[in-house]
Write a protein that holds these residues in place. Sequence first.
Motif, PDB file in Angstrom:
ATOM      1  N   PRO A 146       0.810  -1.231   0.000  1.00 17.20           N
ATOM      2  CA  PRO A 146       0.000   0.000   0.000  1.00 17.20           C
ATOM      3  C   PRO A 146       0.841   1.277   0.000  1.00 17.20           C
ATOM      4  CG  PRO A 146      -0.893  -1.584   1.561  1.00 17.20           C
ATOM      5  CD  PRO A 146       0.427  -2.120   1.113  1.00 17.20           C
ATOM      6  N   LEU A 147       1.898   1.305   0.823  1.00 18.19           N
ATOM      7  CA  LEU A 147       2.741   2.503   0.886  1.00 18.19           C
ATOM      8  C   LEU A 147       3.492   2.705  -0.428  1.00 18.19           C
ATOM      9  CD1 LEU A 147       3.952   4.861   2.434  1.00 18.19           C
ATOM     10  CD2 LEU A 147       5.631   3.290   3.444  1.00 18.19           C
ATOM     11  N   TYR A 148       4.077   1.650  -0.950  1.00 14.95           N
ATOM     12  CA  TYR A 148       4.827   1.716  -2.208  1.00 14.95           C
ATOM     13  C   TYR A 148       3.922   2.236  -3.336  1.00 14.95           C
ATOM     14  CZ  TYR A 148       8.284   0.121  -5.695  1.00 14.95           C
ATOM     15  OH  TYR A 148       9.219   0.062  -6.711  1.00 14.95           O
ATOM     16  N   LYS A 149       2.738   1.656  -3.405  1.00 16.23           N
ATOM     17  CA  LYS A 149       1.788   2.010  -4.463  1.00 16.23           C
ATOM     18  C   LYS A 149       1.333   3.463  -4.351  1.00 16.23           C
ATOM     19  CE  LYS A 149      -1.973  -0.433  -4.125  1.00 16.23           C
ATOM     20  NZ  LYS A 149      -3.267   0.192  -3.812  1.00 16.23           N
ATOM     21  N   SER A 150       1.139   3.931  -3.123  1.00 16.66           N
ATOM     22  CA  SER A 150       0.657   5.312  -2.943  1.00 16.66           C
ATOM     23  C   SER A 150       1.704   6.327  -3.412  1.00 16.66           C
ATOM     24  CB  SER A 150       0.279   5.564  -1.478  1.00 16.66           C
ATOM     25  OG  SER A 150       1.424   5.588  -0.651  1.00 16.66           O
ATOM     26  N   VAL A 151       2.989   6.022  -3.185  1.00 13.27           N
ATOM     27  CA  VAL A 151       4.059   6.936  -3.615  1.00 13.27           C
ATOM     28  C   VAL A 151       4.129   6.970  -5.151  1.00 13.27           C
ATOM     29  CG1 VAL A 151       6.535   7.449  -3.496  1.00 13.27           C
ATOM     30  CG2 VAL A 151       5.353   6.521  -1.492  1.00 13.27           C
ATOM     31  N   LEU A 152       4.057   5.804  -5.765  1.00 15.82           N
ATOM     32  CA  LEU A 152       4.038   5.744  -7.236  1.00 15.82           C
ATOM     33  C   LEU A 152       2.856   6.538  -7.803  1.00 15.82           C
ATOM     34  CD1 LEU A 152       4.665   2.081  -8.454  1.00 15.82           C
ATOM     35  CD2 LEU A 152       6.179   4.047  -8.682  1.00 15.82           C
ATOM     36  N   THR A 153       1.704   6.391  -7.151  1.00 18.35           N
ATOM     37  CA  THR A 153       0.490   7.069  -7.614  1.00 18.35           C
ATOM     38  C   THR A 153       0.648   8.588  -7.542  1.00 18.35           C
ATOM     39  OG1 THR A 153      -0.859   5.197  -6.914  1.00 18.35           O
ATOM     40  CG2 THR A 153      -2.009   7.263  -7.253  1.00 18.35           C
ATOM     41  N   LEU A 154       1.284   9.072  -6.476  1.00 18.94           N
ATOM     42  CA  LEU A 154       1.525  10.520  -6.351  1.00 18.94           C
ATOM     43  C   LEU A 154       2.388  11.039  -7.494  1.00 18.94           C
ATOM     44  CD1 LEU A 154       2.173  10.991  -2.527  1.00 18.94           C
ATOM     45  CD2 LEU A 154       0.331  12.038  -3.856  1.00 18.94           C
ATOM     46  N   ARG A 155       3.466  10.299  -7.786  1.00 19.90           N
ATOM     47  CA  ARG A 155       4.368  10.767  -8.853  1.00 19.90           C
ATOM     48  C   ARG A 155       3.696  10.660 -10.224  1.00 19.90           C
ATOM     49  NH1 ARG A 155       5.719  12.050  -4.809  1.00 19.90           N
ATOM     50  NH2 ARG A 155       4.620  13.788  -5.794  1.00 19.90           N
ATOM     51  N   LEU A 156       2.870   9.650 -10.392  1.00 13.25           N
ATOM     52  CA  LEU A 156       2.125   9.517 -11.642  1.00 13.25           C
ATOM     53  C   LEU A 156       1.113  10.652 -11.785  1.00 13.25           C
ATOM     54  CD1 LEU A 156       1.554   7.807 -14.170  1.00 13.25           C
ATOM     55  CD2 LEU A 156       0.006   6.408 -12.783  1.00 13.25           C
ATOM     56  N   LEU A 157       0.428  10.991 -10.690  1.00 15.14           N
ATOM     57  CA  LEU A 157      -0.519  12.114 -10.683  1.00 15.14           C
ATOM     58  C   LEU A 157       0.179  13.396 -11.124  1.00 15.14           C
ATOM     59  CD1 LEU A 157      -3.188  13.583  -9.819  1.00 15.14           C
ATOM     60  CD2 LEU A 157      -2.227  13.683  -7.506  1.00 15.14           C
ATOM     61  N   ASP A 158       1.332  13.676 -10.536  1.00 10.21           N
ATOM     62  CA  ASP A 158       2.080  14.890 -10.898  1.00 10.21           C
ATOM     63  C   ASP A 158       2.414  14.914 -12.380  1.00 10.21           C
ATOM     64  OD1 ASP A 158       2.030  15.870  -8.355  1.00 10.21           O
ATOM     65  OD2 ASP A 158       4.156  15.594  -7.923  1.00 10.21           O
ATOM     66  N   GLN A 159       2.947  13.795 -12.893  1.00  9.09           N
ATOM     67  CA  GLN A 159       3.390  13.777 -14.292  1.00  9.09           C
ATOM     68  C   GLN A 159       2.212  13.918 -15.263  1.00  9.09           C
ATOM     69  OE1 GLN A 159       6.725  13.881 -15.226  1.00  9.09           O
ATOM     70  NE2 GLN A 159       5.721  14.451 -17.150  1.00  9.09           N
ATOM     71  N   ALA A 179      -7.192  26.683 -15.028  1.00  4.14           N
ATOM     72  CA  ALA A 179      -6.488  26.714 -16.318  1.00  4.14           C
ATOM     73  C   ALA A 179      -4.968  26.656 -16.140  1.00  4.14           C
ATOM     74  CB  ALA A 179      -6.876  27.984 -17.076  1.00  4.14           C
ATOM     75  N   LEU A 180      -4.505  26.147 -15.004  1.00  2.00           N
ATOM     76  CA  LEU A 180      -3.071  26.079 -14.735  1.00  2.00           C
ATOM     77  C   LEU A 180      -2.375  25.211 -15.785  1.00  2.00           C
ATOM     78  CD1 LEU A 180      -1.374  27.165 -12.239  1.00  2.00           C
ATOM     79  CD2 LEU A 180      -1.358  24.790 -11.465  1.00  2.00           C
ATOM     80  N   SER A 181      -1.312  25.733 -16.391  1.00  2.00           N
ATOM     81  CA  SER A 181      -0.577  24.988 -17.426  1.00  2.00           C
ATOM     82  C   SER A 181       0.302  23.923 -16.785  1.00  2.00           C
ATOM     83  CB  SER A 181       0.301  25.939 -18.238  1.00  2.00           C
ATOM     84  OG  SER A 181       1.397  26.388 -17.449  1.00  2.00           O
ATOM     85  N   GLY A 182       0.798  22.994 -17.624  1.00  2.74           N
ATOM     86  CA  GLY A 182       1.678  21.938 -17.134  1.00  2.74           C
ATOM     87  C   GLY A 182       2.950  22.499 -16.521  1.00  2.74           C
ATOM     88  N   ASP A 183       3.545  23.487 -17.176  1.00  3.22           N
ATOM     89  CA  ASP A 183       4.780  24.099 -16.656  1.00  3.22           C
ATOM     90  C   ASP A 183       4.514  24.798 -15.321  1.00  3.22           C
ATOM     91  OD1 ASP A 183       6.289  23.215 -18.751  1.00  3.22           O
ATOM     92  OD2 ASP A 183       6.121  25.068 -19.916  1.00  3.22           O
ATOM     93  N   ALA A 184       3.355  25.473 -15.252  1.00  2.00           N
ATOM     94  CA  ALA A 184       2.994  26.176 -14.014  1.00  2.00           C
ATOM     95  C   ALA A 184       2.733  25.172 -12.889  1.00  2.00           C
ATOM     96  CB  ALA A 184       1.771  27.052 -14.237  1.00  2.00           C
ATOM     97  N   PHE A 185       2.172  24.006 -13.253  1.00  2.25           N
ATOM     98  CA  PHE A 185       1.926  22.971 -12.243  1.00  2.25           C
ATOM     99  C   PHE A 185       3.248  22.515 -11.627  1.00  2.25           C
ATOM    100  CE2 PHE A 185       1.728  18.631 -10.759  1.00  2.25           C
ATOM    101  CZ  PHE A 185       0.561  18.607 -10.017  1.00  2.25           C
ATOM    102  N   LYS A 186       4.262  22.366 -12.464  1.00  2.00           N
ATOM    103  CA  LYS A 186       5.558  21.862 -12.004  1.00  2.00           C
ATOM    104  C   LYS A 186       6.197  22.783 -10.963  1.00  2.00           C
ATOM    105  CE  LYS A 186       9.538  19.486 -14.040  1.00  2.00           C
ATOM    106  NZ  LYS A 186      10.196  19.120 -15.301  1.00  2.00           N
ATOM    107  N   THR A 187       5.927  24.085 -11.100  1.00  2.25           N
ATOM    108  CA  THR A 187       6.518  25.053 -10.161  1.00  2.25           C
ATOM    109  C   THR A 187       5.473  25.648  -9.208  1.00  2.25           C
ATOM    110  OG1 THR A 187       6.221  26.832 -11.782  1.00  2.25           O
ATOM    111  CG2 THR A 187       8.343  25.687 -11.789  1.00  2.25           C
TER     112      THR A 187
END
Length: 485
Positions: A146-159, A179-187
């Motif tokens: 569960p913990l491993y999967k949740s961390v992967l899911t967070l990083r997948l959500l971000d990407q 309307a936040l852009s992908g670049d704006a999301f990253k920062t």
Amino acid sequence: MANKIDTKFTLQVKALLNKLYGRSVLKDSLLEQAIEFYEKQPFYQHKLDNLTQQINDLNTQNGDASAKRQLDKLEREYRDIKQEFKFESNDRYKYLYNICKEILSLTEGATFAETIRKSAQMLGTIQLLCPTAGKRVAEVNERSKPLYKSVLTLRLLDQLCIDQVMVANDGHVKSVLGALSGDAFKTMQEHDKDIHETFIENVKIPVIMASLLQDIGHFHPEAQRIVKGADGSLDPHRTLPVEERKALLQINYRETVKFLIDGIGAPIYVGNSKADRDKFNVAEHKKLIFIKHLLKSAIAPKLGVGNLIKVPQIYTSIILSTKDSYNYKLLPKVYQALNQNAERGACSPLVVDTLRKITGDFPQGFGVTFIPKDSDGKNGDHYEYAIVNQLYPKDPKHPLCRAATRGLTFISHGQDIEIVGEISLYNTDTAKKFAALSKDRLNEILEKLASNYQERKQLDLLPRCWHAGEFFGLPNHQKLWNKTG
């Protein structure tokens, strides 16, 4: 290598694993709370149904004062039970919410780069704490999933939000990001803290909850009867017949949702403002609906938002497998299985490709063997050990690692290195060329890198990978993610 005191981070990961799926006399882990809920819930429901029946019977009568007093008593008892149930679910909600916050604090930093580093450390630590052979593999892997999967899911959500695909277009997520852009999301964390906080509360925490709860229904008594047999004598990790597997999936979904709605639910508002309370309840109800939507759509996600938790679920079920077929050497083949799932329509090819971009083919914490270059840039006459310690490799086939040996000696402060195909012993062509070395030389190398004779006897003369768990047992070897040079 004798096990010493762990680093602070390793201790935090172990504590978190115990809070999630640990078993103790206190019975206070998330798993144990769910099991207790499943055991008590029918009793609660039976009491409420009986009271409802008695209240309805009295309501249909034109009773006297005595009947009215009896009705008041029954209604008060009904409210008390509902209230007790609500307080218990609120406690479970707070427990789960605090775990989600802890996961975020251990895996996310002040910048995107720091978040990636901390997430790699979490995933790698979990992998390195799990045994790769022996009787406890299935048991420990099940607890760690569960913990491993949740961390992967967070990083997948971000990407996916950076790429502005799928989950970024979900109605609930879009209502937060606008309307936040992908670049704006990253920062976003650095430049728009309000949106970042709102995103954490309304999207990230619900996503972690969905990921952590996804398989909790497996521990309902009805599911356990399938898994362990009526008398509890069957191997819970065996491969189930198709019909039993289907029944288990149905029970898991039904009981996971029941635990989500009745066992956890929305938190109780604390305060005196009716307007604030109404606003709070609406917001919490939306989150609950979003979690339920993720769980439901993950069953057959096709190209939808359910892939956000489904693809990490499949990945984790292979990397931390509980099956007899578990083979550590084959972990870098994980995307062969994921791509087959995508081809069958079981999950989205786009999301599989996105996860591969993040993880590469070699999971965090995997032990890689490689041939170092000599001073002339030619391949040496021995191999060395390294451990995968970074996400987002430039090429998924070329893991980013921390060297664990130098000159056939284990070291605490190795350099970071990209293991390209021509020096990787996981590469079949490289391994074939290197196999030209004499058996005596290969034995000589193995003698220096293996800690005891018994282990040497079990190891391949030409190891395609190595089991780094024992190496990780020393606190000085747990600093694979600190800066070098």
